[in-house]
Motif scaffolding. Structure first.
Motif, short mmCIF file in Angstrom:
data_model
loop_
_atom_site.label_atom_id
_atom_site.label_comp_id
_atom_site.label_asym_id
_atom_site.label_seq_id
_atom_site.Cartn_x
_atom_site.Cartn_y
_atom_site.Cartn_z
N ASP A 1 0.83 -1.21 0.00
CA ASP A 1 0.00 0.00 0.00
C ASP A 1 0.86 1.26 0.00
N GLU A 2 1.93 1.27 0.81
CA GLU A 2 2.82 2.43 0.86
C GLU A 2 3.51 2.64 -0.48
N GLU A 3 3.94 1.54 -1.10
CA GLU A 3 4.59 1.63 -2.42
C GLU A 3 3.61 2.14 -3.47
N GLN A 4 2.36 1.70 -3.37
CA GLN A 4 1.35 2.15 -4.33
C GLN A 4 1.10 3.65 -4.19
N VAL A 5 1.12 4.17 -2.99
CA VAL A 5 0.93 5.60 -2.78
C VAL A 5 2.10 6.35 -3.44
N ALA A 6 3.32 5.87 -3.24
CA ALA A 6 4.50 6.50 -3.84
C ALA A 6 4.43 6.43 -5.37
N ILE A 7 3.97 5.30 -5.88
CA ILE A 7 3.84 5.13 -7.33
C ILE A 7 2.81 6.12 -7.88
N TRP A 8 1.66 6.22 -7.20
CA TRP A 8 0.61 7.13 -7.67
C TRP A 8 1.09 8.58 -7.64
N GLU A 9 1.76 8.97 -6.57
CA GLU A 9 2.26 10.35 -6.46
C GLU A 9 3.27 10.64 -7.58
N SER A 10 4.13 9.68 -7.86
CA SER A 10 5.11 9.85 -8.94
C SER A 10 4.42 9.92 -10.30
N TRP A 11 3.40 9.09 -10.48
CA TRP A 11 2.65 9.05 -11.74
C TRP A 11 1.94 10.40 -11.99
N VAL A 12 1.29 10.91 -10.98
CA VAL A 12 0.57 12.17 -11.10
C VAL A 12 1.54 13.32 -11.38
N LYS A 13 2.70 13.27 -10.75
CA LYS A 13 3.72 14.32 -10.91
C LYS A 13 4.24 14.39 -12.35
N THR A 14 4.17 13.28 -13.09
CA THR A 14 4.71 13.24 -14.46
C THR A 14 3.66 13.54 -15.52
N GLU A 15 2.45 13.90 -15.09
CA GLU A 15 1.39 14.18 -16.07
C GLU A 15 1.86 15.25 -17.04
N GLY A 16 1.58 15.03 -18.32
CA GLY A 16 2.02 15.96 -19.36
C GLY A 16 3.20 15.43 -20.15
N LEU A 17 3.96 14.51 -19.56
CA LEU A 17 5.06 13.88 -20.30
C LEU A 17 4.50 12.80 -21.22
N PRO A 18 5.20 12.45 -22.30
CA PRO A 18 4.77 11.31 -23.12
C PRO A 18 4.76 10.04 -22.26
N LEU A 19 3.83 9.14 -22.55
CA LEU A 19 3.66 7.92 -21.74
C LEU A 19 4.96 7.14 -21.51
N PRO A 20 5.76 6.85 -22.55
CA PRO A 20 6.98 6.08 -22.27
C PRO A 20 7.89 6.76 -21.25
N GLU A 21 7.99 8.09 -21.32
CA GLU A 21 8.84 8.82 -20.39
C GLU A 21 8.23 8.83 -18.98
N ARG A 22 6.91 8.85 -18.91
CA ARG A 22 6.25 8.78 -17.59
C ARG A 22 6.59 7.46 -16.91
N TYR A 23 6.45 6.37 -17.66
CA TYR A 23 6.75 5.06 -17.07
C TYR A 23 8.22 4.97 -16.67
N GLN A 24 9.10 5.49 -17.50
CA GLN A 24 10.52 5.48 -17.19
C GLN A 24 10.78 6.23 -15.88
N HIS A 25 10.21 7.42 -15.78
CA HIS A 25 10.41 8.25 -14.60
C HIS A 25 9.89 7.55 -13.34
N VAL A 26 8.68 7.02 -13.41
CA VAL A 26 8.07 6.37 -12.24
C VAL A 26 8.87 5.13 -11.85
N GLY A 27 9.29 4.35 -12.83
CA GLY A 27 10.09 3.16 -12.54
C GLY A 27 11.41 3.53 -11.87
N GLN A 28 12.06 4.56 -12.37
CA GLN A 28 13.34 4.97 -11.80
C GLN A 28 13.15 5.57 -10.41
N GLU A 29 12.12 6.39 -10.25
CA GLU A 29 11.91 7.07 -8.97
C GLU A 29 11.49 6.12 -7.86
N THR A 30 10.63 5.15 -8.20
CA THR A 30 10.10 4.26 -7.16
C THR A 30 10.93 2.99 -6.99
#
Length: 191
Positions: A132-161
């Protein structure tokens, strides 16, 4: 004319002759031969064509289209960046469904790219769901990358989390699907 220019002209002429023998008139026209010159070339015996090819440096001029070259270089840099992004996503354990959806990558290409990058296969089955804690961090990272192209969003979230993309892909897909369903769900009004 320097010897390397004659050699280049010779090979261009051989290319034109081969295109002519295959009936590829567009390739010959792209070399700027006129219809009459194409006709003359087509009537020459093989022996004469060899001599003509050797003398081609006298009438054949090879130029660079600088505008086209510039556009191709921009395209090439984009393609190289795209390849690097795909490689990074594969290193972050992107699943085949993700790579197929985002880039149209086939299963064969996916497996070959993994091998080239030295990435072992992850095996079959679903990855464990993040806590649950990891999911919260994932969601926050995902929302923070809104506006980026999808592949870059996934890259960012994967690297950050630090989570593998094979776990993030299905989780984020389910969140996005639920969010889309809530947006289009009609509101019921009471009569």
């Amino acid at each position: 004319m320097p010897p390397h220019d004659s050699l280049l002209a010779y090979h261009v002429m051989l290319y034109a002759i081969q295109a002519l023998s295959e009936g590829d008139l567009k390739a010959i026209k792209d070399l700027d031969f006129t219809v009459d010159e194409i006709r003359q070339l087509s009537q020459l015996p093989v022996k004469a064509i060899k001599h003509l090819a050797r003398m081609s440096s006298h009438f054949l001029e090879i130029k660079t289209d600088h505008s086209c070259f510039s556009k191709i270089m921009v395209h090439l840099r984009h393609e190289l960046a795209n390849d690097a992004l795909q490689d990074e996503l594969l290193r972050l354990e992107a699943p085949i469904t993700m790579m197929n959806t985002l880039f149209g990558m086939s299963t064969t290409e996916y497996i070959q790219r993994q091998k080239l990058l030295g990435i072992p296969g992850c095996g079959a089955g679903r990855p464990p769901l993040p806590s649950d804690e990891e999911q919260v961090a994932i969601w926050e990272s995902w929302v923070k990358t809104e506006g980026l192209p999808l592949p870059e969003r996934y890259q960012h979230v994967g690297q950050e989390t630090g989570q593998p993309l094979r776990a993030l892909w299905s989780l984020i897909q389910s969140w996005e699907s639920a969010r889309d369903n809530n947006r289009i769900r009609p509101r019921c009004s009471r009569v």
